[in-house]
Write a protein that holds these residues in place. Structure first.
Motif, mmCIF file in Angstrom:
data_model
loop_
_atom_site.group_PDB
_atom_site.id
_atom_site.type_symbol
_atom_site.label_atom_id
_atom_site.label_comp_id
_atom_site.label_asym_id
_atom_site.label_seq_id
_atom_site.Cartn_x
_atom_site.Cartn_y
_atom_site.Cartn_z
ATOM 1 N N ALA A 153 -30.533 32.426 69.125
ATOM 2 C CA ALA A 153 -29.719 33.728 69.559
ATOM 3 C C ALA A 153 -30.132 34.859 68.758
ATOM 4 O O ALA A 153 -30.096 36.061 68.936
ATOM 5 C CB ALA A 153 -28.535 33.266 69.366
ATOM 6 N N ARG A 154 -30.348 34.714 67.290
ATOM 7 C CA ARG A 154 -30.517 35.709 66.404
ATOM 8 C C ARG A 154 -31.709 36.704 66.512
ATOM 9 O O ARG A 154 -31.797 37.735 65.888
ATOM 10 C CB ARG A 154 -30.544 35.248 64.879
ATOM 11 C CG ARG A 154 -31.522 34.309 64.487
ATOM 12 C CD ARG A 154 -31.625 33.945 63.170
ATOM 13 N NE ARG A 154 -32.761 33.103 62.735
ATOM 14 C CZ ARG A 154 -32.957 31.789 63.108
ATOM 15 N NH1 ARG A 154 -32.048 31.334 63.728
ATOM 16 N NH2 ARG A 154 -34.169 31.213 62.719
ATOM 17 N N MET A 155 -32.729 35.869 67.356
ATOM 18 C CA MET A 155 -33.729 36.758 67.636
ATOM 19 C C MET A 155 -33.981 37.457 68.877
ATOM 20 O O MET A 155 -34.872 38.411 69.131
ATOM 21 C CB MET A 155 -35.108 35.715 67.653
ATOM 22 C CG MET A 155 -35.240 35.067 66.084
ATOM 23 S SD MET A 155 -36.949 34.077 66.302
ATOM 24 C CE MET A 155 -36.703 33.225 64.694
ATOM 25 N N GLN A 156 -32.950 37.133 69.806
ATOM 26 C CA GLN A 156 -33.019 37.609 71.003
ATOM 27 C C GLN A 156 -33.133 39.129 71.341
ATOM 28 O O GLN A 156 -33.690 39.711 71.722
ATOM 29 C CB GLN A 156 -32.132 36.902 71.856
ATOM 30 C CG GLN A 156 -32.370 35.506 72.172
ATOM 31 C CD GLN A 156 -31.004 34.874 72.777
ATOM 32 O OE1 GLN A 156 -30.160 35.446 73.317
ATOM 33 N NE2 GLN A 156 -30.954 33.537 72.643
ATOM 34 N N GLY A 157 -32.115 39.804 70.681
ATOM 35 C CA GLY A 157 -31.901 41.050 70.802
ATOM 36 C C GLY A 157 -33.084 41.960 70.247
ATOM 37 O O GLY A 157 -33.640 43.112 70.981
ATOM 38 N N LYS A 158 -33.694 41.626 69.225
ATOM 39 C CA LYS A 158 -34.922 42.376 68.807
ATOM 40 C C LYS A 158 -36.005 41.943 69.476
ATOM 41 O O LYS A 158 -36.867 42.856 69.825
ATOM 42 C CB LYS A 158 -34.936 41.958 67.162
ATOM 43 C CG LYS A 158 -36.067 42.955 66.542
ATOM 44 C CD LYS A 158 -36.448 42.484 65.208
ATOM 45 C CE LYS A 158 -37.577 43.545 64.545
ATOM 46 N NZ LYS A 158 -38.846 43.485 65.300
ATOM 47 N N ALA A 159 -36.167 40.788 69.937
ATOM 48 C CA ALA A 159 -37.171 40.529 70.727
ATOM 49 C C ALA A 159 -37.437 41.296 72.073
ATOM 50 O O ALA A 159 -38.150 41.879 72.540
ATOM 51 C CB ALA A 159 -37.219 38.992 70.975
ATOM 52 N N ALA A 160 -36.013 41.554 72.811
ATOM 53 C CA ALA A 160 -36.071 42.383 73.829
ATOM 54 C C ALA A 160 -36.441 43.916 73.486
ATOM 55 O O ALA A 160 -37.127 44.313 74.526
ATOM 56 C CB ALA A 160 -34.658 42.053 74.448
ATOM 57 N N ASP A 161 -35.960 44.258 72.557
ATOM 58 C CA ASP A 161 -36.232 45.567 72.062
ATOM 59 C C ASP A 161 -37.709 45.646 71.844
ATOM 60 O O ASP A 161 -38.260 46.696 72.196
ATOM 61 C CB ASP A 161 -35.477 46.134 70.970
ATOM 62 C CG ASP A 161 -34.051 46.400 71.225
ATOM 63 O OD1 ASP A 161 -33.687 46.334 72.476
ATOM 64 O OD2 ASP A 161 -33.492 46.299 70.170
ATOM 65 N N ASP A 162 -38.339 44.741 71.244
ATOM 66 C CA ASP A 162 -39.982 44.775 70.780
ATOM 67 C C ASP A 162 -40.503 44.815 72.158
ATOM 68 O O ASP A 162 -41.640 45.392 72.327
ATOM 69 C CB ASP A 162 -40.111 43.399 69.767
ATOM 70 C CG ASP A 162 -39.871 43.766 68.613
ATOM 71 O OD1 ASP A 162 -39.560 45.010 68.037
ATOM 72 O OD2 ASP A 162 -39.594 42.696 67.754
ATOM 73 N N LEU A 163 -40.231 43.915 73.127
ATOM 74 C CA LEU A 163 -40.938 43.718 74.309
ATOM 75 C C LEU A 163 -40.874 44.909 75.169
ATOM 76 O O LEU A 163 -42.197 45.784 75.568
ATOM 77 C CB LEU A 163 -40.394 42.611 75.432
ATOM 78 C CG LEU A 163 -40.903 42.456 76.701
ATOM 79 C CD1 LEU A 163 -42.331 42.008 76.546
ATOM 80 C CD2 LEU A 163 -40.233 41.730 77.381
ATOM 81 N N LYS A 164 -39.807 45.879 75.122
ATOM 82 C CA LYS A 164 -39.729 47.054 75.840
ATOM 83 C C LYS A 164 -40.440 48.035 74.997
ATOM 84 O O LYS A 164 -41.337 48.825 75.549
ATOM 85 C CB LYS A 164 -38.264 47.726 75.712
ATOM 86 C CG LYS A 164 -37.917 49.197 76.329
ATOM 87 C CD LYS A 164 -36.437 49.299 76.276
ATOM 88 C CE LYS A 164 -36.161 50.607 76.779
ATOM 89 N NZ LYS A 164 -34.786 51.095 76.599
ATOM 90 N N ARG A 165 -40.564 48.226 73.736
ATOM 91 C CA ARG A 165 -41.299 49.079 73.021
ATOM 92 C C ARG A 165 -42.822 48.891 73.108
ATOM 93 O O ARG A 165 -43.439 49.751 73.306
ATOM 94 C CB ARG A 165 -40.970 48.907 71.499
ATOM 95 C CG ARG A 165 -41.753 49.924 70.513
ATOM 96 C CD ARG A 165 -41.287 49.753 69.070
ATOM 97 N NE ARG A 165 -41.359 48.209 68.837
ATOM 98 C CZ ARG A 165 -42.328 47.892 68.220
ATOM 99 N NH1 ARG A 165 -43.397 48.189 68.160
ATOM 100 N NH2 ARG A 165 -42.329 46.462 67.978
#
Length: 695
Positions: free
Chosen positions: A15-27
């Motif tokens: 769970a702690r990685m999901q938000g940043k991972a979504a942002d990284d994928l978009k970027r």
């Protein structure tokens, strides 16, 4: 214009990685598209425990064909240089053009890059994004070389147009892209095809998956608060836990259970911490008593028995956890009621820092310093010393050993059980504050005294052993401690010379000689001033304004320094302030140039009898009036009024420079006017060192 839909489907993502991972994928994807020449209208990224999803809307069908002109080597350069240029530009020798400029004759080539279809660009881009994805931790599985946070099962990648959707074909470590995905692991197993983002999101919801983390969190909070309200209770707000739990489930099902009667007597903070840390449960409070009486858990599936089995299992595990907490509590109470002496003794065996001694030695220093600070903040010195000596006793307790985040909180409970005054007990909890820039600052005099002593001992101690923050490194959180000192002083309006307190802390606590102590504390005060600049900059006060206020009588009294800086900033934000600064600097510049040229100082007072013009006479009168009003205002610490009086000088100074020639032919007039300029700088400089204000 097509829309892109990309889904990377895997085993559970922490769970702690999901938000940043979504942002990284978009970027990574959108940056890659733009770099390849594709523009888009909008993009959105989503994460669930088992998938990262990206939608990009309004893509160009293809990148544009571009033509650029490149300059090559000089005419007559070696064939090797020319051949390299031809290969790089992708042109033949006969396509080159010769042109002459100031540096000689050069070859030029027109290089045309043909546009590429969006599908081809995406097919080249995505495999690289996947292979080089910046997970904090990743793993390999099977015989492949791909690393991913958890085993990656499938890749959905389609381009959707009005006439339908097409798969963007590529392969990553044997996983071929397609147009299918899966729903909920338990409630809707099996794959299904999708044709657009809208179709994808709708079919996922039908397959018991809520794609948006925000929507999952909102649903959890809505159901939890309604469930608690129906029982006459309330959910303890915990935004961090809510975000984490929303990342643990794809289909949130909120369930409420009861806490065993044996555990209801535990402090609320113990119950909350134990349930949050170990079980990811929300605490449910009785608003009438303040007790935590129930818990809320969030399941990832619906069950035929409406979650009864899940609740029973969770309650059983929770009882085991709380039994441990109750054991710690009962043992700690026995020591607390005996006066906490065992814990204080145990601190002698705990090293704070090798060169700074044990925790017990640190407590001794804090206690002595708290006693010295106490009268300055309106606290009783003996009570401050007593509070400081018990403030860290709970560090030796079993409960704090199990839950370090409860340090101070448990100390308050134990101090009350030891029979200490509630004001002293409160210090155990409050002396750590503020920990962050938004934390509340203690206001009780005893808590302020010990909190300042705690933070100043930390700062002076590490300064004494030359362990200061460097760059971005601050392992001992000294910047945070300095900010805490500032906020404790300024927000409580305390006025005392900080450097003298720091000198006492160093000389008494660390045995430094006088000169070393003075040098050390001067450096520390400069560090605290730097932190003050950061704090004030965040509220809109400029760095140069703080610099202008330093060096005066109040630079060691932070509260006065801040009040002066805020007043000066407000003054500079007005037209009068901005123009007066220009008049001040013009006066200072003319004066310094004349003194340098003549080799004398013009600082002995101008005489109004030599004033020839009405503007000159008006400036004499204005300076007299300003001085008469500014000095009493400064003595009364009314910096706003002092600035207002200084603002009245703007018009007469402007009129003076408009009508009067300072460097007059008459030596008497010239000297008098230069002395008058000195009077201007002195009057304005009494408020702050305006020479430090940037133009």
């Amino acid at each position: 214009m097509p829309d892109l839909l990309l889904e990377l489907f895997s085993e559970e993502i922490p769970a702690r990685m999901q938000g940043k991972a979504a942002d990284d994928l978009k970027r990574l994807v959108t940056d890659g598209l733009v770099e390849a020449g594709l523009t888009y209208a909008s993009a959105g990224a989503f994460a669930t425990p088992r998938r990262l999803t990206l939608t990009v809307e309004g893509l160009n069908e293809a990148s544009p064909t571009t033509t650029e002109e490149r300059r090559g080597p000089k005419v007559g350069a070696p064939d090797k240089a020319l051949d390299g240029f031809l290969r790089g530009a992708g042109v033949a020798r006969e396509d080159l053009e010769e042109r002459e400029d100031k540096k000689g004759t050069f070859y030029y080539a027109k290089v045309t890059t043909e546009g590429r279809p969006a599908a081809d660009i995406i097919a080249d881009l995505i495999p690289g994004v996947i292979r080089n994805f910046p997970w904090p931790k990743s793993m390999r599985w099977g015989a492949g070389s791909l690393r991913w946070v958890r085993p990656l099962h499938s890749i959905l990648c389609i381009l959707t147009r009005e006439d339908g959707a097409e798969v963007v074909p590529f392969d990553v470590d044997g996983i071929a892209s397609g147009n299918t995905t899966e729903g909920h692991r338990f409630m809707a197993p099996g794959r299904f095809a999708v044709s657009s983002f809208e179709d994808y999101e709708a079919k996922l919801r039908a397959a018991k998956v809520v794609l948006s983390a925000e929507a999952r969190a909102e649903a959890i909070w809505h159901d939890a608060t309604n469930m608690a309200f129906a029982a006459g209770l309330e959910v303890v707000e915990d935004k961090g836990l809510l975000a984490e739990v929303a990342g643990l489930v794809e289909w949130p099902v909120v369930l409420m259970g009861e806490i065993g009667e044996d555990f209801l007597g535990l402090p609320a903070e113990v119950l909350q911490t134990s349930m949050r840390e170990h079980q990811k449960f929300f605490s449910v409070r009785n608003p009438a008593t303040g007790r935590i009486e129930r818990f809320i858990t969030v399941a990832n599936r619906e069950t035929a028995d409406q979650g009864a089995t899940i609740i029973a299992g969770n309650a059983k595990v929770l009882s085991a956890r709380l039994a441990d907490a109750k054991f710690f509590w009962d043992n700690d109470l026995r020591i607390a009621r005996a006066g906490m002496g065992d814990w204080q003794e145990a601190l002698k065996s705990v090293t704070f820092e090798r060169r700074l001694g044990s925790q017990a030695e640190r407590v001794d220093r804090i206690a002595a310093l708290a006693r010295e600070i106490a009268p300055m903040v309106g606290a009783d010195p003996i009570a401050a010393e007593t509070a400081a000596r018990i403030a860290k006793a709970d560090l030796s307790s079993e409960m704090v050993f199990e839950f370090p985040e409860l340090q101070g909180v448990m100390g308050k409970y134990y101090a009350l059980e030891a029979g200490l005054d509630p004001a002293i007990a409160a210090v155990a909890e409050e002396h750590y504050a503020p920990l962050g820039p938004t934390d509340d600052v203690p206001t009780a005099p005893l808590s302020v005294a010990v909190a300042l002593a705690d933070k100043l001992d930390l700062l002076t101690g590490f300064w004494a052993i030359d362990e200061k923050p460097t760059g971005s490194k601050d392992p001992f959180a000294l910047r945070r401690a300095a900010l805490g000192v500032i906020r404790l002083i300024v927000e409580n309006g305390h006025q005392f010379p900080l450097q003298s307190v720091a000198i006492a802390a160093v000389s008494k606590g660390h045995g430094k000689d006088h000169q070393t102590t003075v040098d050390l504390t001067c450096d520390l005060i400069a560090f605290i001033h730097d932190r003050l600049k950061v704090l004030l900059r965040a509220e809109g006060v400029r760095h140069d304004v703080i610099d202008a206020c330093l060096g005066g009588a109040s630079d060691d009294v932070l509260d006065l320094l801040v009040k002066r800086a805020r007043a000066l900033q407000a003054f500079l934000d007005t037209p009068d302030g901005e123009n007066l600064i220009q008049g001040y600097k013009r006066s200072a510049n003319i004066l310094s140039q004349a003194e340098a040229k003549d080799g004398v100082e013009y600082r002995y007072g101008a005489d109004v009898k030599f004033a020839e013009t009405p503007e000159e006479q008006a400036l004499f009168a204005a300076l007299d009036n300003a001085n008469a009003a500014i000095q009493p205002a400064l003595e009364a610490e009314d910096f706003t009024s002092a600035m207002s009086e200084m603002a009245k000088l703007r018009a007469p100074i402007d009129a003076f420079f408009e009508a009067v020639q300072v460097n007059a032919d008459s030596d008497i007039l010239r000297r008098n006017r230069l002395n008058l300029l000195h009077d201007i700088t002195q009057t304005c400089g009494s408020v702050a060192d305006l020479s430090r204000i940037d133009n």
